[in-house]
Enzyme design. Structure first.
Site, short mmCIF file in Angstrom:
data_model
loop_
_atom_site.label_atom_id
_atom_site.label_comp_id
_atom_site.label_asym_id
_atom_site.label_seq_id
_atom_site.Cartn_x
_atom_site.Cartn_y
_atom_site.Cartn_z
N GLY A 131 0.85 -1.19 0.00
CA GLY A 131 0.00 0.00 0.00
C GLY A 131 0.88 1.24 0.00
O GLY A 131 2.06 1.15 0.31
N CYS A 181 5.38 -6.09 1.55
CA CYS A 181 5.70 -4.66 1.48
C CYS A 181 5.05 -3.90 2.65
O CYS A 181 5.41 -4.13 3.80
CB CYS A 181 5.30 -4.12 0.10
SG CYS A 181 5.96 -2.49 -0.21
N TYR A 182 4.05 -3.06 2.39
CA TYR A 182 3.39 -2.36 3.50
C TYR A 182 2.85 -3.37 4.52
O TYR A 182 2.89 -3.13 5.72
CB TYR A 182 2.23 -1.52 2.94
CG TYR A 182 1.48 -0.74 4.00
CD1 TYR A 182 2.00 0.42 4.54
CD2 TYR A 182 0.24 -1.19 4.48
CE1 TYR A 182 1.32 1.13 5.52
CE2 TYR A 182 -0.45 -0.51 5.46
CZ TYR A 182 0.09 0.67 5.98
OH TYR A 182 -0.59 1.36 6.95
N HIS A 220 7.79 -7.78 -3.84
CA HIS A 220 6.48 -8.22 -4.34
C HIS A 220 6.58 -9.59 -5.03
O HIS A 220 7.04 -9.67 -6.16
CB HIS A 220 5.93 -7.18 -5.32
CG HIS A 220 5.51 -5.92 -4.64
ND1 HIS A 220 4.25 -5.71 -4.13
CD2 HIS A 220 6.22 -4.81 -4.32
CE1 HIS A 220 4.19 -4.53 -3.55
NE2 HIS A 220 5.38 -3.96 -3.65
N GLU A 251 4.19 -11.26 -6.20
CA GLU A 251 3.14 -11.40 -7.22
C GLU A 251 3.54 -10.83 -8.57
O GLU A 251 2.87 -11.06 -9.57
CB GLU A 251 1.86 -10.71 -6.71
CG GLU A 251 1.89 -9.19 -6.59
CD GLU A 251 2.52 -8.66 -5.30
OE1 GLU A 251 3.26 -9.42 -4.65
OE2 GLU A 251 2.30 -7.49 -4.96
N ASP A 302 -17.64 -10.06 -21.44
CA ASP A 302 -18.33 -10.25 -20.16
C ASP A 302 -19.82 -10.57 -20.34
O ASP A 302 -20.34 -11.49 -19.71
CB ASP A 302 -18.16 -9.00 -19.26
CG ASP A 302 -16.70 -8.67 -19.04
OD1 ASP A 302 -15.85 -9.54 -19.29
OD2 ASP A 302 -16.40 -7.52 -18.64
N LYS A 341 -10.71 -10.84 -15.12
CA LYS A 341 -10.96 -10.85 -16.57
C LYS A 341 -10.44 -12.13 -17.24
O LYS A 341 -11.13 -12.76 -18.03
CB LYS A 341 -10.29 -9.63 -17.22
CG LYS A 341 -10.63 -9.45 -18.67
CD LYS A 341 -11.99 -8.84 -18.82
CE LYS A 341 -12.40 -8.65 -20.25
NZ LYS A 341 -13.62 -7.84 -20.35
#
Ligand code: XMP
Length: 508
Positions: free
Chosen positions: A49, A76-77, A163, A165, A221, A364
């Site tokens: 964050g 991280c944060y 990170h 990810e 979608d 998505k």
């Protein structure tokens, strides 16, 4: 279930997506979510964050999560918050660390099994942990972060400053795997076909023998929503396809063909003339959007009134990012760049239907996978996004049949050419735009005044920012040659070499 508590990082989504890609069900929760929502958690991940953990009013979460016996990974944060809440110290670092860094492990940890002693990681922080909390050991460092990773193995609490990810972290997936499977003993409980079955059962239960109506535009979608609901309740679903005359070339025919195979009822409304006449004389993009939106609701409403039985439910193709971004926008509590979404909360007040939104919890690419699992054509499922107001905003100035023909034909050539060089997956958008200012050119010996066409081809990961595509001159030359030769009324082709920002994707 793995809960990712979101402290506002641009990567929070990605953590959830990565966990699911490893086959474990994951849900993103805002940091304001009550502790009771974590009841069935197998593991908790605290996201990054933009705040400083020591700042007054910085986002925080109940300290009790560290005493529940549930493994927690702070990223991280999230790591800084964990350190600070458990008695450690967080301070502004001498130098920020943004981008790649070399991680050196200094002690073995269950988090780093199969991670080499040195590897590349992705950093994005100004603060650092300067004192570890009691019971924690330092497990890795980088040049600018003396405490780049910490662990309390006994309590299964871990913090990493980088990170995992992000693709640029070489062993990010391995670290997440270690956390999820070795440390938290998560089971694989997530896959798209399992999810499809679960959703079909849920839809059947919710709908019973009532009627459902859905607007289908041919976009990913709305089409996947219709396919999923058709699988559950067949002809109790009516899919309404309003052809506003602003679609790309051949699209209405393709959409109708796909809908006809889903097993639901299909109502096709040809409203081309109606939309064009409402757009007559309108030159400003935002006004075009309003008119098209309003006209669409009216047309849809009229089509529903003509149905034999009244629908109880309205199906919408809202997806997970719509839900989260709208929640962030309305709470104003996260620092993410906000996009407003017409899908969420945008239902006109006078339409008193119950909503069903079966894709609400899917990212998505999961929606695309689900579409494929439901047998929708690959070309539809992986197609580039197309704006709701369609070609109206890709025609500068007044929307006329001539400009629509030009933009449609030029757009088809851009798509053909990108397909020819097999780069469909590389670009987020590739399209043609027609301008309103005629310029002079030569056709044979005659001076001709014709509309210029702009080609826009961009790369992006989330369309918040975008780069114009650096394509070989030969390719651009071929595009120009084909468009001026094959599209009547075009004597000039331009290539848009502006990134976003400062430009936007669309010209209007
Ligand atoms: P901009 O032009 O803001 O576009 O960079 C970002 C993304 O949004 C799409 N876009 C729209 N989509 N209705 C939509 O459904 C709209 O009015 C609209 N305007 C822009 C654009 O194509 C890009 O993907």
């Amino acid at each position: 279930m793995v809960y990712v508590i979101d402290f506002g990082s641009q990567y929070s989504h990605l953590i959830g997506r990565r966990v699911r890609a490893l086959g474990v069900e994951a849900t993103l929760l805002p940091f304001t979510a009550p502790l009771s929502q974590l009841k069935n958690a197998k593991a908790i991940i605290l996201s990054g964050g933009p705040s400083s953990a020591y700042a007054v009013g910085a986002p925080s979460y109940s300290k009790q999560i560290f005493t529940l016996g549930i493994p927690v990974l702070g990223v991280c944060y999230g790591m800084q918050l964990m350190a600070q809440q458990l008695g450690g110290k967080v301070e502004r670092g001498k130098k920020g660390e943004y981008g790649p860094a070399i991680l050196k492990t200094v002690r073995s940890s269950r988090l780093f099994v199969k991670v080499p002693k040195q590897s590349h990681v992705w950093m994005s922080h100004g603060d650092i942990v300067t004192k570890l909390s009691a019971g924690f050991s330092l497990i890795a460092k980088t040049n600018n972060s003396p405490d780049a990773a910490m662990a309390n193995e006994k309590k299964k609490l871990y913090g990493i400053q980088f990170h995992p990810e992000v693709e640029h972290t070489d062993y990010g997936t391995m670290i997440l795997k270690n956390f999820l499977f070795t440390i938290a003993k998560c089971e694989k409980d997530w896959n798209i076909s399992g999810k499809a079955e679960e959703k079909v059962a849920q839809i059947k239960k919710t709908v019973g023998d009532a009627q459902v109506v859905a607007a289908v535009s041919g976009g990913v979608d709305s089409t996947v929503t219709a396919a999923l609901i058709s699988r559950a309740i067949g002809s109790q679903l009516t899919a309404i396809f309003v052809n506003h005359g602003l679609a790309r070339k051949n699209e209405p025919t393709e959409v109708r063909a796909i809908l006809s195979q889903l097993g639901c009822r299909v109502r096709y409304v040809n409203a081309k003339k109606q939309f064009l006449s409402k757009l007559r004389g309108v030159t400003f993009g935002e006004q075009k959007r309003k008119i098209i939106g309003g006209e669409f609701i009216k047309t849809f409403d009229r089509a529903v009134k003509q149905m034999k039985s009244r629908p109880t439910f309205l199906a919408q193709g809202t997806i997970y990012s719509d839900v989260i971004e709208s929640a962030a926008a309305s709470s104003g509590k996260t620092a993410r760049v906000i996009k407003s979404h017409h899908n969420v909360g945008g239902l006109p007040k006078h339409l008193k239907w119950k909503l069903i939104e079966p894709l609400r919890d899917l990212y998505k690419d999961e929606v695309r996978e689900l579409g494929e699992a439901l047998g929708l054509p690959r070309a539809l499922v992986w197609r580039q996004p197309f704006p709701g107001p369609g070609l109206a905003i890709r025609v500068a100035g007044e929307v006329t049949p001539e400009k629509l023909r030009i933009v449609r034909d030029a757009d088809q050539i851009v798509r053909d050419e990108i397909q020819r060089i097999k780069k469909e997956d590389e670009f987020y958008h590739y399209f043609a735009q027609v301008l309103s200012q005629k310029t002079v050119g030569l056709t044979g010996d005659e001076r001709a005044y014709a509309y210029p066409v702009v080609v826009r081809i961009i790369t992006s990961s989330d369309i918040m920012t975008a780069e114009w595509a650096r394509l070989p001159h030969e390719f651009l030359a071929r595009l120009s040659w084909r468009i001026t030769n094959e599209v009547k009324g075009v004597t000039r082709v331009l290539y848009d070499i502006t990134s976003k920002p400062p430009a936007t994707t669309e010209w209007e």
